[in-house]
Design a protein around this motif. Structure first.
Motif, PDB file in Angstrom:
ATOM      1  N   GLN A  49       0.856  -1.193   0.000  1.00  0.00           N
ATOM      2  CA  GLN A  49       0.000   0.000   0.000  1.00  0.00           C
ATOM      3  C   GLN A  49       0.886   1.234   0.000  1.00  0.00           C
ATOM      4  O   GLN A  49       1.799   1.354   0.819  1.00  0.00           O
ATOM      5  N   MET A  84       2.002   5.133   0.602  1.00  0.00           N
ATOM      6  CA  MET A  84       1.771   6.056   1.716  1.00  0.00           C
ATOM      7  C   MET A  84       2.214   7.457   1.330  1.00  0.00           C
ATOM      8  O   MET A  84       3.070   7.640   0.457  1.00  0.00           O
ATOM      9  N   ASP A  85       1.654   8.442   2.002  1.00  0.00           N
ATOM     10  CA  ASP A  85       1.970   9.842   1.697  1.00  0.00           C
ATOM     11  C   ASP A  85       3.352  10.255   2.188  1.00  0.00           C
ATOM     12  O   ASP A  85       3.948  11.185   1.651  1.00  0.00           O
ATOM     13  N   GLN A 120       8.321   4.180  -3.934  1.00  0.00           N
ATOM     14  CA  GLN A 120       7.225   3.228  -3.738  1.00  0.00           C
ATOM     15  C   GLN A 120       6.829   2.542  -5.048  1.00  0.00           C
ATOM     16  O   GLN A 120       6.475   1.364  -5.059  1.00  0.00           O
ATOM     17  N   LYS A 180      -3.632   1.086  -5.157  1.00  0.00           N
ATOM     18  CA  LYS A 180      -2.655   1.186  -4.080  1.00  0.00           C
ATOM     19  C   LYS A 180      -2.301   2.638  -3.758  1.00  0.00           C
ATOM     20  O   LYS A 180      -1.561   2.896  -2.805  1.00  0.00           O
ATOM     21  N   PRO A 228      -2.222   6.335  -2.283  1.00  0.00           N
ATOM     22  CA  PRO A 228      -2.634   6.820  -0.956  1.00  0.00           C
ATOM     23  C   PRO A 228      -3.928   7.628  -1.061  1.00  0.00           C
ATOM     24  O   PRO A 228      -4.275   8.114  -2.142  1.00  0.00           O
ATOM     25  N   SER A 238      -4.747  10.602  -0.385  1.00  0.00           N
ATOM     26  CA  SER A 238      -4.616  11.970  -0.896  1.00  0.00           C
ATOM     27  C   SER A 238      -4.566  12.015  -2.414  1.00  0.00           C
ATOM     28  O   SER A 238      -4.705  13.080  -3.016  1.00  0.00           O
TER      29      SER A 238
END
Length: 205
Positions: free
Chosen positions: A144, A146-147, A154, A184, A186, A188
């Motif tokens: 997953q 992430m910010d 990533q 996947k 994030p 935002s």
């Protein structure tokens, strides 16, 4: 040569320790290191026979005359081969144990032969195709974005996970790879994800 070898050894220090689930990549990286150190042969060859044992197995009267080294020269060569094997075995064994997780280290610390350790790991983890496939698919599904991590880092991680699946012989088209990556993203990135999902053409990774 010394500089390139030092770089290889330095790079190998970053190998993820063997925990039983990452055997294939771990073993290939260790093999690259052993080949660079020229000690990989100890993983596949038995130690040289004892000098005295090899002498006793020599026929007393050969069928045809042959030119052989003098006994002293033969003994010296055998002793040197034995010492080299013992030294190279220690190097290979040390790297094998150093690049293991603690629980694996405890299992193999009493083994003195690098070949025995290598063969045992191959039998235990090398042939378990079903387990490896479940493991790499699980990693891919759990991934997953992430910010708080660099986006390209990533994406490269996701590409590596896809590569692991393809390396196991499982097929996955690029359209599927790309659309799973969209899921996947994030939270935002939800607007950008929706924008991509509504494009009329198929997306590739």
């Amino acid at each position: 040569m010394a500089g390139s070898l030092s770089k290889i050894i330095l790079d190998m220090s970053k190998i993820e320790p063997l925990d039983g689930s990452n055997y294939r990549r771990w073993s290939q990286k260790l093999l690259i290191l052993f080949e660079a150190l020229e000690v990989d042969y100890v993983l596949f060859e038995d130690p040289p026979a004892d000098v005295n044992a090899s002498e006793s197995s020599t026929p007393e009267t050969p069928a045809t005359p042959v030119v052989t080294p003098l006994p002293a020269e033969t003994n010296k060569a055998d002793e040197e081969a034995k010492k080299k094997y013992e030294k190279d075995n220690k190097i290979a064994r040390g790297h094998l144990l150093t690049h293991m997780a603690d629980n694996m280290f405890d299992l193999f610390i009493n083994q003195k032969s690098a070949k025995t350790i290598w063969d045992t790991l191959l039998k235990r983890y090398g042939d378990d195709d079903a387990r490896r496939k479940k493991y790499v698919v699980g990693n891919w599904l759990r991934f997953q974005m992430m910010d708080d991590k660099p986006i390209m880092e990533q994406i490269h991680e996701y590409e590596n996970l896809v590569g692991d699946i393809l390396n196991e012989g499982m097929k996955m088209c690029e359209i599927l790879q790309a659309n799973v990556l969209l899921e996947k993203f994030p939270p935002s990135w939800s607007d950008y994800r929706n924008q991509l999902k509504h494009k009329k053409r198929d997306l590739s990774l």
